[in-house]
Design a protein around this motif. Structure first.
Motif, mmCIF file in Angstrom:
data_model
loop_
_atom_site.group_PDB
_atom_site.id
_atom_site.type_symbol
_atom_site.label_atom_id
_atom_site.label_comp_id
_atom_site.label_asym_id
_atom_site.label_seq_id
_atom_site.Cartn_x
_atom_site.Cartn_y
_atom_site.Cartn_z
ATOM 1 N N GLU A 104 -7.955 -23.410 1.812
ATOM 2 C CA GLU A 104 -8.703 -22.389 1.071
ATOM 3 C C GLU A 104 -7.952 -21.064 0.975
ATOM 4 O O GLU A 104 -8.368 -20.172 0.249
ATOM 5 C CB GLU A 104 -10.053 -22.149 1.761
ATOM 6 C CG GLU A 104 -10.986 -23.353 1.723
ATOM 7 C CD GLU A 104 -12.192 -23.176 2.623
ATOM 8 O OE1 GLU A 104 -12.188 -22.230 3.447
ATOM 9 O OE2 GLU A 104 -13.132 -23.987 2.516
ATOM 10 N N THR A 105 -6.852 -20.929 1.720
ATOM 11 C CA THR A 105 -6.116 -19.663 1.757
ATOM 12 C C THR A 105 -5.090 -19.598 0.637
ATOM 13 O O THR A 105 -4.166 -20.411 0.611
ATOM 14 C CB THR A 105 -5.393 -19.487 3.105
ATOM 15 O OG1 THR A 105 -6.360 -19.523 4.162
ATOM 16 C CG2 THR A 105 -4.650 -18.161 3.138
ATOM 17 N N PRO A 106 -5.219 -18.653 -0.314
ATOM 18 C CA PRO A 106 -4.206 -18.523 -1.367
ATOM 19 C C PRO A 106 -2.821 -18.291 -0.761
ATOM 20 O O PRO A 106 -2.652 -17.456 0.123
ATOM 21 C CB PRO A 106 -4.677 -17.313 -2.169
ATOM 22 C CG PRO A 106 -6.148 -17.235 -1.922
ATOM 23 C CD PRO A 106 -6.314 -17.698 -0.492
ATOM 24 N N GLY A 107 -1.858 -19.070 -1.216
ATOM 25 C CA GLY A 107 -0.501 -18.915 -0.717
ATOM 26 C C GLY A 107 -0.243 -19.627 0.592
ATOM 27 O O GLY A 107 0.852 -19.586 1.105
ATOM 28 N N ALA A 108 -1.265 -20.310 1.111
ATOM 29 C CA ALA A 108 -1.084 -21.005 2.392
ATOM 30 C C ALA A 108 -1.450 -22.476 2.264
ATOM 31 O O ALA A 108 -1.982 -23.074 3.175
ATOM 32 C CB ALA A 108 -1.944 -20.342 3.472
ATOM 33 N N GLY A 109 -1.173 -23.050 1.116
ATOM 34 C CA GLY A 109 -1.464 -24.466 0.939
ATOM 35 C C GLY A 109 -2.706 -24.706 0.111
ATOM 36 O O GLY A 109 -3.117 -25.841 -0.094
ATOM 37 N N GLY A 110 -3.337 -23.691 -0.395
ATOM 38 C CA GLY A 110 -4.514 -23.872 -1.221
ATOM 39 C C GLY A 110 -4.707 -22.710 -2.155
ATOM 40 O O GLY A 110 -4.199 -21.618 -1.954
ATOM 41 N N GLY A 111 -5.429 -22.939 -3.231
ATOM 42 C CA GLY A 111 -5.804 -21.861 -4.122
ATOM 43 C C GLY A 111 -4.738 -21.450 -5.113
ATOM 44 O O GLY A 111 -4.976 -20.583 -5.943
ATOM 45 N N ILE A 112 -3.521 -22.061 -5.056
ATOM 46 C CA ILE A 112 -2.489 -21.689 -6.010
ATOM 47 C C ILE A 112 -2.552 -22.595 -7.227
ATOM 48 O O ILE A 112 -2.633 -22.159 -8.359
ATOM 49 C CB ILE A 112 -1.084 -21.815 -5.368
ATOM 50 C CG1 ILE A 112 -1.008 -20.962 -4.107
ATOM 51 C CG2 ILE A 112 -0.008 -21.397 -6.338
ATOM 52 C CD1 ILE A 112 0.258 -21.160 -3.321
ATOM 53 N N ASN A 113 -2.524 -23.880 -6.958
ATOM 54 C CA ASN A 113 -2.505 -24.839 -8.056
ATOM 55 C C ASN A 113 -3.613 -25.852 -7.855
ATOM 56 O O ASN A 113 -4.581 -25.855 -8.562
ATOM 57 C CB ASN A 113 -1.112 -25.491 -8.128
ATOM 58 C CG ASN A 113 -0.956 -26.418 -9.302
ATOM 59 O OD1 ASN A 113 -1.547 -27.490 -9.305
ATOM 60 N ND2 ASN A 113 -0.192 -26.012 -10.288
ATOM 61 N N GLY A 114 -3.467 -26.701 -6.877
ATOM 62 C CA GLY A 114 -4.527 -27.644 -6.545
ATOM 63 C C GLY A 114 -4.683 -28.782 -7.508
ATOM 64 O O GLY A 114 -5.537 -29.641 -7.314
ATOM 65 N N GLY A 115 -3.889 -28.803 -8.583
ATOM 66 C CA GLY A 115 -4.079 -29.833 -9.584
ATOM 67 C C GLY A 115 -2.969 -30.847 -9.652
ATOM 68 O O GLY A 115 -2.840 -31.559 -10.633
ATOM 69 N N VAL A 116 -2.131 -30.933 -8.618
ATOM 70 C CA VAL A 116 -1.046 -31.914 -8.600
ATOM 71 C C VAL A 116 -1.134 -32.727 -7.312
ATOM 72 O O VAL A 116 -1.219 -32.176 -6.221
ATOM 73 C CB VAL A 116 0.338 -31.233 -8.705
ATOM 74 C CG1 VAL A 116 1.443 -32.286 -8.673
ATOM 75 C CG2 VAL A 116 0.435 -30.412 -9.978
ATOM 76 N N LEU A 117 -1.111 -34.031 -7.470
ATOM 77 C CA LEU A 117 -1.244 -34.947 -6.349
ATOM 78 C C LEU A 117 -0.089 -35.937 -6.424
ATOM 79 O O LEU A 117 0.221 -36.466 -7.490
ATOM 80 C CB LEU A 117 -2.582 -35.678 -6.461
ATOM 81 C CG LEU A 117 -3.114 -36.498 -5.292
ATOM 82 C CD1 LEU A 117 -3.376 -35.608 -4.089
ATOM 83 C CD2 LEU A 117 -4.409 -37.197 -5.708
#
Length: 345
Positions: free
Chosen positions: A111-124
Motif C-alpha cells: 500500500e506504500t507508494p514507492g515501496a512496492g505498491g501504489g505506483i503501477n499495480g497493473g503488471v503481473l
C-alpha cells in the motif's frame, strides 16, 4: 526473518474476452478436506499510544502483544503494535501476534507508494515458466523499481525486503520463496524489457484501449488482448496477455487474470488492520479474501477470483465465515474503519 526480533510480551464491463472471459474461472488454493472449526479474530494492528478497540479485548480469551511491530523501510504503516488473539490457547495467541505483524507489514508494503505498491499495480509476471491452471495471486510477492537504481522485492512472511540490481533473478527468487508462480511488477512501466532464458515466461499488462495496446513484455510469442473492467481502479479497461509457452497457456491466463488484478489494485486502498481466521496446524497462509466495512454494520466481501462482491452483510463475522468457506481459506483480511466493526450496544 531479521536476526533480532522485537520481544514477545504475553498479556491476558463489460466483460468480453474474445470469447474466453464469458465466465471467469475460480482460482483459489485449497486445503485438504477437514472438519471446520468456527473462525474468530486472530490479530489486529494499532498504535500503542491509542490501543486496540475495547471490543477487541472482549472478543479474545487469550492475547499476546508483539511490540514493536516496525515494518522495514520504506514501508509506511498505520500501526506500531500487533496483538494476537485466540480463544484456543495462549500458545495460539503468541503465534498469531507474530504472524499478524508480518502479514500486516506485507500488506502495508504493497500500500506504500514507492515501496512496492501504489505506483503501477497493473503488471503481473510469471518468471519461472508454465503452470497448470490460470492466475492465482494468493500469497504472491512483489518486485518494484527503486527511485534511484536497482529493485526491491517484498515477500509475505518476511519482514525484510530483498534488493537486487537485476529484476529477473529477483523475480525468480520471489516466486521460489512464496511457492506462487506469479509476481507483481511495480513501477517499471507498461512495457518492461525482460530477459527470459527459458522462453516460457508469461505476463499480464493493464492498459487503456484508447491508447492502443502496449508493446509486450520481453520476447512474446503468443499475445492476445482482453476487455476487463479496470476503470474503477484507474488501471485501464483492457489487459494484454503474453506467453512464451503456448497459445493455450495465454488463453488460460486471459480467462483468470482480470479478477485477481482488479482485486489486488482495489485492496491497496483498503488499509487492512486485522485478520480473521481459523486455527490451522499447517503452514500459516496469507489471507485470501477481504471483509471491507463500508458503513456501520454494513460489510462487503471481496475475493481474488470474482469481480462481484459478496453481500452486503450486517454481521461481519458471518461474512468472514462465508469468505473462508468460499475460498477454502484459513484467514481473511479485515479492512475499512475499525469503528464499524464494533458490536451494537
Amino acid at each position: 526473518m531479521p536476526p533480532s526480533q522485537p520481544r514477545l510480551i504475553r498479556c491476558t464491463s463489460r466483460l468480453s474476452l474474445l470469447g474466453f472471459l464469458a465466465a471467469l474461472s475460480v482460482v483459489t488454493w485449497s486445503t485438504p478436506a477437514q472438519a471446520r472449526t468456527p473462525g474468530g479474530l486472530i490479530g489486529v494492528g494499532y498504535y500503542d499510544r491509542i490501543g486496540p478497540p475495547e471490543w477487541v479485548e472482549r472478543a479474545c480469551k487469550y492475547t499476546a502483544i508483539y511490540s514493536p511491530c516496525h515494518c522495514m523501510p520504506p514501508t509506511v504503516a498505520n500501526f506500531d503494535t500487533a496483538k494476537g488473539c485466540s480463544n484456543e490457547s495462549q500458545e495460539w495467541a503468541n503465534r498469531d501476534a507474530l504472524n499478524s505483524c508480518i502479514n500486516l507489514c506485507a500488506r502495508a508494503a504493497k500500500e506504500t507508494p514507492g515501496a512496492g505498491g501504489g505506483i503501477n499495480g497493473g503488471v503481473l509476471g510469471r518468471p519461472l515458466g508454465p503452470t497448470k491452471g490460470g492466475v492465482s495471486i494468493d500469497g504472491a510477492g512483489t518486485v518494484a523499481a527503486l527511485e534511484s537504481e536497482g529493485f526491491v522485492a517484498f515477500i509475505p512472511f518476511r519482514t525484510e525486503p530483498l534488493f537486487g540490481t537485476k529484476k529477473e533473478p529477483l523475480a525468480d527468487a520471489v516466486a521460489e520463496a512464496t511457492h506462487v508462480p506469479w509476481v507483481f511488477l511495480d513501477g517499471m512501466g507498461e512495457s518492461i524489457p525482460w530477459e527470459d532464458p527459458h522462453g516460457s515466461a508469461a505476463f499480464v499488462q493493464a492498459y487503456w484501449s484508447e491508447r492502443g495496446a502496449p508493446h509486450p513484455i520481453g520476447h512474446c510469442k503468443h499475445a492476445l488482448q482482453v476487455s476487463c473492467p479496470l476503470e474503477s481502479v484507474k488501471l485501464g479497461d483492457s489487459l494484454q496477455v503474453c506467453s512464451g509457452e503456448s497459445e493455450d497457456d495465454a488463453k488460460a491466463i486471459a480467462e483468470t487474470s482480470c479478477a485477481p488484478l482488479r482485486y489486488d489494485a482495489l485492496s491497496r486502498t483498503w488499509k487492512a488492520w486485522g485478520l480473521f481466521g481459523i486455527p490451522d496446524e499447517g503452514p500459516y497462509r496469507v489471507p485470501t479474501a477481504t471483509v471491507l466495512a463500508v458503513g456501520p454494520q454494513k460489510f462487503l466481501g471481496f475475493m481474488p477470483s470474482s469481480l462481484e462482491p459478496v453481500g452486503p452483510y450486517e454481521d461481519w463475522n458471518q461474512l468472514a465465515e462465508e469468505l473462508l468457506e468460499r475460498t477454502e481459506g484459513t484467514t481473511v483480511w479485515l479492512a475499512g474503519p475499525v469503528k464499524h466493526y464494533s458490536p451494537r450496544e
